[in-house]
Design a protein around this motif. Structure first.
Motif, mmCIF file in Angstrom:
data_model
loop_
_atom_site.group_PDB
_atom_site.id
_atom_site.type_symbol
_atom_site.label_atom_id
_atom_site.label_comp_id
_atom_site.label_asym_id
_atom_site.label_seq_id
_atom_site.Cartn_x
_atom_site.Cartn_y
_atom_site.Cartn_z
ATOM 1 N N ASP A 53 0.830 -1.206 0.000
ATOM 2 C CA ASP A 53 0.000 0.000 0.000
ATOM 3 C C ASP A 53 0.867 1.260 0.000
ATOM 4 N N ALA A 54 1.998 1.217 0.717
ATOM 5 C CA ALA A 54 2.916 2.360 0.743
ATOM 6 C C ALA A 54 3.489 2.607 -0.647
ATOM 7 N N ILE A 55 3.856 1.550 -1.333
ATOM 8 C CA ILE A 55 4.399 1.684 -2.686
ATOM 9 C C ILE A 55 3.350 2.254 -3.630
ATOM 10 N N THR A 56 2.100 1.817 -3.445
ATOM 11 C CA THR A 56 1.005 2.363 -4.259
ATOM 12 C C THR A 56 0.861 3.866 -4.020
ATOM 13 N N THR A 57 0.980 4.286 -2.758
ATOM 14 C CA THR A 57 0.906 5.709 -2.421
ATOM 15 C C THR A 57 2.032 6.484 -3.095
ATOM 16 N N LEU A 58 3.247 5.952 -3.009
ATOM 17 C CA LEU A 58 4.413 6.622 -3.608
ATOM 18 C C LEU A 58 4.284 6.663 -5.128
ATOM 19 N N LYS A 59 3.737 5.613 -5.700
ATOM 20 C CA LYS A 59 3.519 5.580 -7.153
ATOM 21 C C LYS A 59 2.516 6.656 -7.562
ATOM 22 N N GLY A 60 1.460 6.810 -6.745
ATOM 23 C CA GLY A 60 0.460 7.839 -7.028
ATOM 24 C C GLY A 60 1.024 9.246 -6.973
ATOM 25 N N LYS A 61 2.049 9.446 -6.148
ATOM 26 C CA LYS A 61 2.705 10.749 -6.042
ATOM 27 C C LYS A 61 3.741 10.967 -7.145
ATOM 28 N N GLY A 62 3.987 9.931 -7.939
ATOM 29 C CA GLY A 62 4.967 10.058 -9.005
ATOM 30 C C GLY A 62 6.398 9.912 -8.534
ATOM 31 N N LEU A 63 6.585 9.349 -7.334
ATOM 32 C CA LEU A 63 7.936 9.224 -6.786
ATOM 33 C C LEU A 63 8.616 7.929 -7.193
ATOM 34 N N VAL A 64 7.824 6.894 -7.460
ATOM 35 C CA VAL A 64 8.404 5.611 -7.841
ATOM 36 C C VAL A 64 7.627 5.043 -9.016
ATOM 37 N N GLU A 65 8.250 4.081 -9.687
ATOM 38 C CA GLU A 65 7.552 3.320 -10.716
ATOM 39 C C GLU A 65 7.811 1.844 -10.469
ATOM 40 N N VAL A 66 6.782 1.031 -10.675
ATOM 41 C CA VAL A 66 6.889 -0.403 -10.470
ATOM 42 C C VAL A 66 7.097 -1.070 -11.816
ATOM 43 N N ARG A 67 8.222 -1.756 -11.958
ATOM 44 C CA ARG A 67 8.536 -2.498 -13.176
ATOM 45 C C ARG A 67 8.314 -3.977 -12.869
ATOM 46 N N HIS A 68 7.249 -4.521 -13.396
ATOM 47 C CA HIS A 68 6.844 -5.878 -13.064
ATOM 48 C C HIS A 68 7.954 -6.862 -13.414
ATOM 49 N N GLY A 69 8.293 -7.645 -12.412
ATOM 50 C CA GLY A 69 9.360 -8.619 -12.592
ATOM 51 C C GLY A 69 10.729 -8.084 -12.257
ATOM 52 N N ASN A 70 10.848 -6.752 -12.132
ATOM 53 C CA ASN A 70 12.154 -6.136 -11.841
ATOM 54 C C ASN A 70 12.201 -5.436 -10.484
ATOM 55 N N GLY A 71 11.068 -4.938 -10.014
ATOM 56 C CA GLY A 71 11.058 -4.261 -8.732
ATOM 57 C C GLY A 71 10.537 -2.837 -8.818
ATOM 58 N N THR A 72 10.762 -2.067 -7.764
ATOM 59 C CA THR A 72 10.298 -0.683 -7.669
ATOM 60 C C THR A 72 11.488 0.256 -7.749
ATOM 61 N N VAL A 74 13.024 4.422 -8.127
ATOM 62 C CA VAL A 74 12.768 5.826 -7.842
ATOM 63 C C VAL A 74 12.749 6.605 -9.145
ATOM 64 N N ARG A 75 11.782 7.460 -9.278
ATOM 65 C CA ARG A 75 11.733 8.354 -10.433
ATOM 66 C C ARG A 75 11.799 9.791 -9.959
ATOM 67 N N GLN A 76 12.075 10.701 -10.868
ATOM 68 C CA GLN A 76 12.159 12.118 -10.513
ATOM 69 C C GLN A 76 10.767 12.657 -10.275
ATOM 70 N N SER A 77 10.531 13.174 -9.066
ATOM 71 C CA SER A 77 9.224 13.737 -8.740
ATOM 72 C C SER A 77 8.985 15.009 -9.536
ATOM 73 N N ASP A 78 7.815 15.121 -10.124
ATOM 74 C CA ASP A 78 7.494 16.316 -10.914
ATOM 75 C C ASP A 78 7.580 17.573 -10.075
ATOM 76 N N CYS A 79 7.118 17.493 -8.814
ATOM 77 C CA CYS A 79 7.079 18.707 -7.998
ATOM 78 C C CYS A 79 8.486 19.180 -7.664
ATOM 79 N N SER A 80 9.440 18.272 -7.563
ATOM 80 C CA SER A 80 10.788 18.695 -7.213
ATOM 81 C C SER A 80 11.443 19.478 -8.339
ATOM 82 N N ARG A 81 10.930 19.334 -9.557
ATOM 83 C CA ARG A 81 11.515 20.050 -10.685
ATOM 84 C C ARG A 81 11.305 21.557 -10.582
ATOM 85 N N VAL A 82 10.327 21.949 -9.763
ATOM 86 C CA VAL A 82 10.042 23.378 -9.616
ATOM 87 C C VAL A 82 11.294 24.137 -9.204
#
Length: 229
Positions: A53-72, A74-82
């Motif tokens: 559920d925590a990973i789902t929350t982080l995914k919803g925020k755009g902080l992580v991406e889940v690559r099936h079979g490979n794991g979770t 970290v991605r660049q958060s859109d808000c941090s680009r500001v």
């Protein structure tokens, strides 16, 4: 990376918040793979459902991406680009950044003094202890953790997210500050005691004093970076 054992209140939210802290503090870089679900369960002493559920929350925020079979990962958060392009070389940029910090962090300290609990105080105190013991080259990490811990103590997820939005710029300012005080033991002492003053006001549930202590600290650091001290 450090993992603090999670209590039973809102397990998934607290797991997500700690992983988010890893990311904003730079412990896990964009593109890096997070520990597996099993490893995260062991780190936080929680069940698989809370971690997923925590990973789902982080995914919803755009902080992580889940690559099936490979794991979770970290991605660049859109808000941090500001604030990605903020440079603290120019005085104008320093002034703009600290205008934001004074508005945001003064209010955050004030609310933290009202809503903090023993866990929040523990995390702030541990950050202060690391700050006192660390070589100035690494002290900025403890410094950043202290400011993020104050945001968490508000128990307001929107304020926490705002702090995380500007965390990359805050990190730059803190790192520049610690580069300066590396050669100035007196400034290092002054800044440490300013942190202690903020902590004590929050610990003693004194909102106005916490606000004022934070404003004084940020004004001092701004002047330090501007070379006017």
């Amino acid at each position: 990376m450090e993992a603090v054992k999670i209590d039973r209140q809102k397990l998934s939210d607290r797991v997500a918040l700690q992983i988010e802290q890893w990311i904003t503090a730079g412990h896990v870089r964009p593109g890096a793979k997070l520990p597996s679900v099993r490893e995260l369960c062991q780190l936080f002493n929680v069940g698989r459902t809370a971690v997923r559920d925590a990973i789902t929350t982080l995914k919803g925020k755009g902080l992580v991406e889940v690559r099936h079979g490979n794991g979770t990962f970290v991605r660049q958060s859109d808000c941090s680009r500001v604030f990605q392009g903020v440079s603290l070389v120019r005085k104008e940029d320093i002034h703009k950044l600290f205008a934001v910090r004074k508005i945001l962090e003064a209010g955050t300290a004030e609310l933290a003094a009202v809503h903090r609990n023993t866990d929040h105080l523990y995390h702030m105190k541990k950050a202060l202890e690391r700050l006192a013991q660390a070589d100035s080259r690494d002290g900025w990490r403890a410094d950043l953790h202290f400011h993020l811990a104050i945001a968490e103590a508000t128990q307001n997820e929107h304020l926490v997210q705002l702090m995380q939005t500007v965390s990359s710029a805050i990190r730059k300012g803190i790192m520049d500050c610690h580069r300066i005080i590396l050669a100035d033991a007196e400034q290092e002492r002054v800044i440490f005691h300013q942190h202690v003053a903020v902590f004590e006001a929050i610990r003693d549930a004194k909102p106005e004093q916490a606000r004022q202590a934070m404003v004084e600290h940020l004004a001092h650091v701004e002047a330090l970076l501007n070379g006017t001290l």
